[in-house]
Enzyme design. Structure first.
Site, short mmCIF file in Angstrom:
data_model
loop_
_atom_site.label_atom_id
_atom_site.label_comp_id
_atom_site.label_asym_id
_atom_site.label_seq_id
_atom_site.Cartn_x
_atom_site.Cartn_y
_atom_site.Cartn_z
N LYS A 22 0.85 -1.20 0.00
CA LYS A 22 0.00 0.00 0.00
C LYS A 22 0.88 1.25 0.00
CE LYS A 22 -1.56 1.76 4.07
NZ LYS A 22 -1.36 3.16 4.37
N ASN A 23 1.89 1.26 0.85
CA ASN A 23 2.68 2.49 1.03
C ASN A 23 3.67 2.75 -0.09
OD1 ASN A 23 1.18 2.99 3.26
ND2 ASN A 23 2.76 2.40 4.74
N ARG A 92 -4.45 10.95 4.48
CA ARG A 92 -3.38 11.94 4.62
C ARG A 92 -2.45 11.91 3.42
NH1 ARG A 92 1.64 12.37 6.28
NH2 ARG A 92 2.19 14.26 7.44
N CYS A 116 -4.65 12.46 12.48
CA CYS A 116 -5.42 11.21 12.46
C CYS A 116 -5.23 10.59 13.84
CB CYS A 116 -4.94 10.29 11.35
SG CYS A 116 -3.30 9.67 11.68
N ARG A 121 0.47 14.70 12.63
CA ARG A 121 0.91 14.42 11.26
C ARG A 121 1.14 15.71 10.45
NH1 ARG A 121 -0.90 9.03 9.76
NH2 ARG A 121 0.79 9.11 8.26
N ASP A 305 4.96 0.77 11.86
CA ASP A 305 3.71 0.13 11.44
C ASP A 305 3.59 -1.30 11.96
OD1 ASP A 305 3.57 1.72 8.14
OD2 ASP A 305 3.19 2.46 10.16
N ILE A 327 8.41 7.21 16.69
CA ILE A 327 8.10 7.89 15.43
C ILE A 327 6.84 8.75 15.56
CG2 ILE A 327 7.46 7.56 13.00
CD1 ILE A 327 10.32 6.82 13.43
N ARG A 397 -8.07 -0.51 5.04
CA ARG A 397 -7.22 0.49 4.38
C ARG A 397 -5.90 -0.13 3.95
NH1 ARG A 397 -6.69 6.10 7.35
NH2 ARG A 397 -5.60 6.40 5.39
C1 EPZ Z 1 4.40 6.98 6.00
O1 EPZ Z 1 3.67 8.04 6.60
C2 EPZ Z 1 3.43 5.80 5.98
N1 EPZ Z 1 2.27 6.16 5.18
C3 EPZ Z 1 3.01 5.45 7.40
O2 EPZ Z 1 2.20 4.29 7.32
C4 EPZ Z 1 4.25 5.11 8.20
O3 EPZ Z 1 3.87 4.87 9.55
C5 EPZ Z 1 5.23 6.30 8.16
O4 EPZ Z 1 5.54 6.62 6.79
C6 EPZ Z 1 6.54 6.01 8.89
O5 EPZ Z 1 7.14 4.90 8.34
C7 EPZ Z 1 2.36 6.10 3.84
O6 EPZ Z 1 3.38 5.79 3.28
C8 EPZ Z 1 1.12 6.44 3.08
P1 EPZ Z 1 6.60 10.31 8.04
P2 EPZ Z 1 4.30 9.53 6.58
O7 EPZ Z 1 6.49 11.57 7.26
O8 EPZ Z 1 5.06 9.75 5.34
C9 EPZ Z 1 6.62 13.56 11.45
C10 EPZ Z 1 0.35 2.93 7.74
O9 EPZ Z 1 -0.09 2.42 8.79
N2 EPZ Z 1 6.57 14.53 10.35
O10 EPZ Z 1 7.81 9.45 7.87
O11 EPZ Z 1 3.22 10.46 6.92
C11 EPZ Z 1 5.33 12.77 11.58
O12 EPZ Z 1 4.37 13.48 12.34
C12 EPZ Z 1 0.82 4.36 7.75
O13 EPZ Z 1 0.48 2.33 6.65
C13 EPZ Z 1 6.69 15.89 10.63
O14 EPZ Z 1 6.85 16.27 11.79
O15 EPZ Z 1 5.32 9.42 7.81
C14 EPZ Z 1 5.79 11.51 12.28
O16 EPZ Z 1 5.89 11.76 13.67
C15 EPZ Z 1 0.65 5.03 9.10
N3 EPZ Z 1 6.64 16.78 9.62
C16 EPZ Z 1 7.19 11.29 11.69
O17 EPZ Z 1 7.61 12.56 11.17
C17 EPZ Z 1 6.46 16.39 8.31
O18 EPZ Z 1 6.43 17.26 7.42
C18 EPZ Z 1 7.23 10.25 10.59
O19 EPZ Z 1 6.38 10.69 9.58
C19 EPZ Z 1 6.33 15.01 8.04
C20 EPZ Z 1 6.39 14.10 9.07
#
Ligand code: EPZ
Length: 422
Positions: A22-23, A92, A116, A121, A305, A327, A397
């Site tokens: 999915k990701n 998102r 969420c 996020r 995850d 994370i 999802r």
């Molecule tokens: C991706 O989300 C995945 N989603 C998430 O999977 C996964 O948990 C996450 O990466 C971490 O591996 C998809 O790929 C669609 P991040 P993403 O940006 O890109 C903070 C699932 O269950 N952050 O790496 O949104 C954020 O709040 C989902 O399949 C900022 O602060 O994750 C988090 O604490 C859930 N500012 C951390 O970084 C930003 O601009 C990691 O977020 C972006 C992120």
């Protein structure tokens, strides 16, 4: 409200085939916005988030056909540059349209994605990167407006290896002629898969093992032809379902090297794991599950995850263990529901302290997010008796045909009041 009825206490047996990730699929579908040529993507899992993404592409002006895992995206009319709130609030990852639309039209308007269940996020890392590339950011009525007269290649250093920011900025830079460098980039397999898909369109992107991405941006990108990589989170979830129920199963069509640290910790916890190029076989070795402490981290660290399904396993370990979620700021909603099934968990800021119990007791529980829901399903598979897992739309999802795959493994699971297959 759709729910699963699960008669637990049975061992799983046989094998399960892993679907496309999915990701990986979500950003790759967004990357089709970078070209007007036809894009063919194979092994796309049939999930709610994929169907939402198809609606976004169609709303923007693409013609999408999706049949038996193959998704074809064609140009239909001039693309719109803004996405509706209705779709963004459902997922998102809709924010990932910003990079491609900004690159092609030098402007885009996307609703600020809400938080969420697992946290606020924010998208500040994405926005700082777009500014580095020459864009101006403003807000209007909850929408982010990103625009510029000209985008320029740049060197971007991410404050955190955000997966989404890495992918969004990479897609944008792939259409900015010149060399863009992204330092401290995410190295998840889903990032590598997006690189492979973009390079199939004529992009020129490389990533090293320190998370440095070099992009030689192009004037135009062509047709995409790509097959989505196996879903390492689905792989890990079935491994943990087998471990928690004390079962021996084989996971097929996966990439074992994408689950190295989980395999390492399962061996430490007393399981026997054998791998080939595309399969993982798990069986119970030690009599009792040994407690193992974990901390979630960016790849190749322990995947956030898989934190919830791992917690379910540790609830049955012979002793104390800690799960530290480093994370996301609020990713323990499943703990309260596991406690209702007899688990012994105490929470202290971003750390869950677990004392293993003999088994879960059946109960009616509620999913609050995708991976937490999977953790509850695993607990219900362990509990002797009938459990009910509600709000399974969260699980839909990210887990393709989960009840079919679990039934094929010998589980007793039934979906009741299925939500409309929208
Ligand atoms: C991706 O989300 C995945 N989603 C998430 O999977 C996964 O948990 C996450 O990466 C971490 O591996 C998809 O790929 C669609 P991040 P993403 O940006 O890109 C903070 C699932 O269950 N952050 O790496 O949104 C954020 O709040 C989902 O399949 C900022 O602060 O994750 C988090 O604490 C859930 N500012 C951390 O970084 C930003 O601009 C990691 O977020 C972006 C992120």
């Amino acid at each position: 409200m759709d729910k699963f009825i699960i008669k637990g206490g049975r061992k799983l047996k046989g094998s399960v085939e892993i679907s496309g990730s999915k990701n990986a699929a979500l950003p790759i579908l967004m990357a089709t916005l970078l070209t007007d040529e036809d894009c063919v993507i194979n092994r796309v899992p049939n999930l709610r988030d994929i169907r939402t993404t198809i609606k976004i592409l169609e709303e923007l002006g693409k013609k999408v056909s999706y049949d038996n895992g193959t998704l074809i995206v064609k140009a239909k009319r001039k693309l719109k540059t803004s996405v509706s709130y209705d779709l963004v609030k459902q997922m998102r990852a809709s924010f990932w349209v910003a990079g491609p639309l900004l690159a092609r039209f030098k402007k885009t308007q996307v609703p600020l994605p809400g938080g969420c269940a697992i946290g606020l996020r924010p998208v500040d890392i994405h926005l700082k990167g777009f500014e580095k590339l020459g864009a101006k950011i403003s807000m209007d009525k909850g929408n982010i407006i990103i625009k510029t007269r000209k985008l320029n290649p740049a060197k971007i250093i991410l404050s955190f290896p955000s997966v989404g920011a890495t992918q969004n900025l990479m897609m944008c830079a792939s259409l900015i002629p010149g060399k863009t460098i992204i330092e401290n980039a995410a190295r998840e397999p889903e990032v590598q898969d997006l690189i492979n898909a973009l390079n199939s369109m004529g992009a020129s992107i490389i990533i090293d093992n320190r998370g440095r991405i070099v992009i030689e941006g192009k004037e135009k990108l062509g047709a995409m032809n790509h097959t989505i990589v196996a879903d390492r989170i689905e792989t890990g979830t079935y491994l943990l379902a087998a471990a928690a129920t004390g079962s021996s199963i084989t996971i097929k069509e996966c990439v074992p090297s994408h689950n190295e640290i989980l395999i390492e910790y399962l061996c430490e916890a007393g399981f026997k794991i054998e791998t080939t190029e595309t399969e993982i076989k798990i069986s119970k070795k030690a009599k009792k599950i040994k407690p193992v402490n974990i901390k979630t981290a960016p790849f190749p660290g322990f995947a956030t995850d898989l934190q919830a399904p791992w917690m379910t396993l540790m609830c049955l370990a012979n002793g104390k263990s800690d799960v530290s979620e480093d994370i996301f700021e609020n990713r323990f909603m499943h703990a309260a529901e596991l406690i209702r099934m007899g688990a012994n968990i105490s929470l202290e800021r971003n750390c869950a302290h677990i004392i293993g119990v003999k088994n879960f007791t059946p109960a009616i529980v509620m999913s609050s997010d995708l991976r937490g829901g999977a953790a509850l399903v695993i607990a219900a598979l362990c509990a002797k008796g009938t459990s009910e897992v509600q709000r399974v739309y969260h699980i839909d999802r990210g887990y393709e045909r989960i009840e079919e795959k679990l039934t094929a493994l010998g589980a007793k699971i039934k979906r009741v009041n299925p939500a409309p297959f929208e």
